[in-house]
Design an enzyme around this catalytic site. Structure first.
Site, PDB file in Angstrom:
ATOM      1  CB  SER A  54      -8.425   1.022   5.752  1.00  0.00           C
ATOM      2  OG  SER A  54      -9.119   2.238   5.693  1.00  0.00           O
ATOM      3  CB  SER A 100      -8.056   3.773   2.829  1.00  0.00           C
ATOM      4  OG  SER A 100      -7.237   3.142   3.781  1.00  0.00           O
ATOM      5  CE  LYS A 110      -3.904   2.035   2.584  1.00  0.00           C
ATOM      6  NZ  LYS A 110      -4.758   1.916   3.799  1.00  0.00           N
TER       7      LYS A 110
END
Lengths: 482, 94
Positions: free
Chosen positions: A172, A148, A72
């Site tokens: 997330s 997210s 990420k």
């Protein structure tokens, strides 16, 4: 099946028997990215040359030797970009160090491959808040992958990554995993060092893996955890072998179903998939009973005071001096800050900074921030009570199915309310996992549903055991998008 | 209860310059969010202790010895402006 579509466990077997090499895996992942990423838009950047060089020298005798893992874009990997999907860090930022968890993964033989899209600074539930582009759901590219960590889940679910790291502040990791048909675990707060993760809300953030199977989640988690001198909140607790409970049955394990979670607003089809999962768990010998988490109704308000408050202070470091965007032609130092930050941050980040600043400002601190911290105590105690009776708390991961891009863009509050089931584990610091528990037909497409299990602090072994027993006795995890 | 935020004051505290259009939009959106925060009033919070962190960790110390960190060039490597081995900032004193 292509190598990119396989689990870590399966690839490791083939590596050890010399059927394949790390280079074969990396090449296959890179080819899959080339083919599929134009429609999934999961990656922000891919350094193919570096991945191939790392693969060539990978040591397969190590536990994750030769396995590429997507990262990420808010976790620092030395020499790679780390944009947090923000204009603030889009240009001229190259990570000068590795996050602690990245060092651990590399030490275990894994290599990092690609930077995955996200909501800007991890604020959002759809990746639509990325400053660059929205990622797509592999089950229906008209829909969001969640967020997210949406790029991570889209890539793993869409088989253009073997596994990926995400971060979870209010859901997330778990919510995008549910949306994309992946397994995602948020470890106990403090299990994984946050050093090198760009901070959103420091008392809630945790790094964790998004994978194709529960076993893979355990395999990666084995190389993320431990006390770190660079994160004072990392826990000085023994790190078990997280695979140690896999394969054990769940006879007699107690599961709690919070009656407060059975609210209106949960999609009836999700409800029925979760009901079927509960029956299935009972069939495996699990004991399911109704429990009460009486302060569930204040979870979202508590979170949306605490998380923005912490974010507003954390993001004050973006001042245009040490790294990141800097406005040109400002007239004095105040103007420099005001303009730099106005230009660098996107709308949702500004909204949360404003909210956080407001609840911490003189005259409102007691009314919001102190109250939220008190409510947080009550939410934590709810779980303490629940875990006297049960071992695992069950719920849907999300109240709704993956939604179409743009469906929620005008109403931030409606987006916030969708975090109902995932937020409590962050507030209480507990480990939570999402596993696929069925599929729903919606508008001509098939969409995955996630089942969330939340366990006792530091008891990821039981959580993974339960999730694995469920997963292995169903076939949901084997279904692939077209 | 309809909340009113002095949005420009809050924005200045947050060091964010807002356009008039942004100010109007955020003011309305945040008022709605703050209305929702009223749910915090639904339980008796008097006498409840505060939770800042889920895990009880206090006073984490380490030995007072130097450890390796970024060297000067690495620390400066992402600076938008630098000079003479230092970060260059805007003028603070006239």
């Amino acid at each position: 099946m292509s190598l990119a579509a396989q689990s870590i466990a399966s690839l490791r077997k083939q590596l050890l028997s010399k059927e394949i090499t790390p280079t074969d895996i990396v090449k296959d992942v890179l080819t899959s990215i080339e083919k599929q990423d134009p429609s999934l838009k999961a990656y922000l950047s891919v350094d193919a040359e570096r991945a191939l060089a790392d693969a060539a020298k990978a040591d397969i005798s190590k536990p994750l030797g030769g396995i590429p893992i997507g990262i990420k874009d808010n976790i620092n990997v030395k020499g790679a970009p780390c944009t947090c999907a923000s204009k603030f860090l889009a240009e001229n930022y190259t990570a000068p160090y590795n996050a602690t968890c990245v060092n651990q993964l590399h030490a275990a033989g894994a290599l990092s491959l690609g930077r995955l899209n996200m909501d800007e600074f991890a604020m959002g539930s759809s990746t639509e808040n990325s400053a660059f582009f929205a990622s797509r759901n592999p089950w229906d590219t008209e829909r969001v992958p969640g967020g997210s960590s949406g790029g991570s889940a889209s890539a793993v679910g869409g088989d253009i990554a073997i596994a990926a790291l995400g971060s979870d502040t209010g859901g997330s990791i778990r919510q995008p995993s549910a949306f994309c048909g992946c397994v995602g675990i948020k470890p106990t707060y403090g299990r994984v060092s946050r050093f090198g993760l760009v901070a959103f809300a420091s008392s809630l953030d945790q790094i964790g893996p998004i994978t194709k199977t529960v076993e893979d989640a355990a395999l990666v988690l084995n190389h993320l955890c431990g006390k770190d001198g660079r994160d004072s909140t990392s826990l000085d607790a023994a790190v078990p072998d997280f695979t140690s409970g896999l394969g054990q049955d769940i006879k007699g394990l107690r599961f709690g179903l919070p009656k407060e979670y059975l609210v209106d607003g949960v999609d009836a089809r999700i409800r029925s998939a979760v009901d079927a999962a509960i029956t299935h768990i009972q069939g495996l010998g699990g004991i399911v009973e109704e429990i009460s988490l009486p302060h569930t109704d204040v979870g979202i308000a508590t979170y949306y005071v605490i998380a923005p408050a912490e974010a507003s202070t954390n993001l004050s470091r973006f001042d245009g001096v040490r790294y990141g965007h800097r406005a040109e032609n400002t007239k004095d130092v105040l103007d420099h800050y005001l303009t730099t930050r106005a230009e660098g941050f996107g709308p949702e980040v500004k909204r949360r900074i404003l909210l956080g600043t407001y609840v911490l400002s003189s005259g409102y601190y007691d009314a919001y921030y102190v109250k939220a911290q008190k409510a947080r105590t009550l939410i934590r105690k709810d779980f303490d009570e629940a875990f006297k009776k049960v071992d695992i708390v069950l719920s849907p991961t999300t109240p709704e199915l993956p939604f179409k891009l743009g469906a929620h863009s005008d109403d931030p509050l409606s987006v916030y309310l969708a975090d109902l089931f995932t937020i409590p584990a962050n507030l209480a610091g507990l480990p939570g996992i999402s596993v696929p528990c069925g599929f729903v037909e919606d508008g001509g497409t098939t969409l995955p549903v996630g089942l969330q299990m939340v366990g006792r602090a530091l008891d990821e072994v039981t959580l993974l055991r339960a999730a694995h027993a469920y997963e292995q006795s169903t076939s949901w995890h084997l279904k692939k998008p077209r | 209860m309809a909340h009113h935020i002095d949005i420009q004051h809050t924005a200045k505290l947050a060091r964010l310059k807002l356009t008039e259009q942004e100010a109007v939009k955020y003011e309305a959106q945040l008022a709605k969010v703050l209305d929702y925060m009223e749910t915090l009033e639904g339980h008796d919070l008097s006498g409840v202790e505060l939770t800042a962190h889920a895990m009880p960790i206090y006073d984490v110390w380490r030995e007072d010895v130097s450890v390796e960190g970024l060297d000067r060039d690495e620390a400066l490597s992402n600076a938008p402006r630098k000079t003479a081995g230092q970060f260059l900032i805007s003028r603070v004193v006239e």
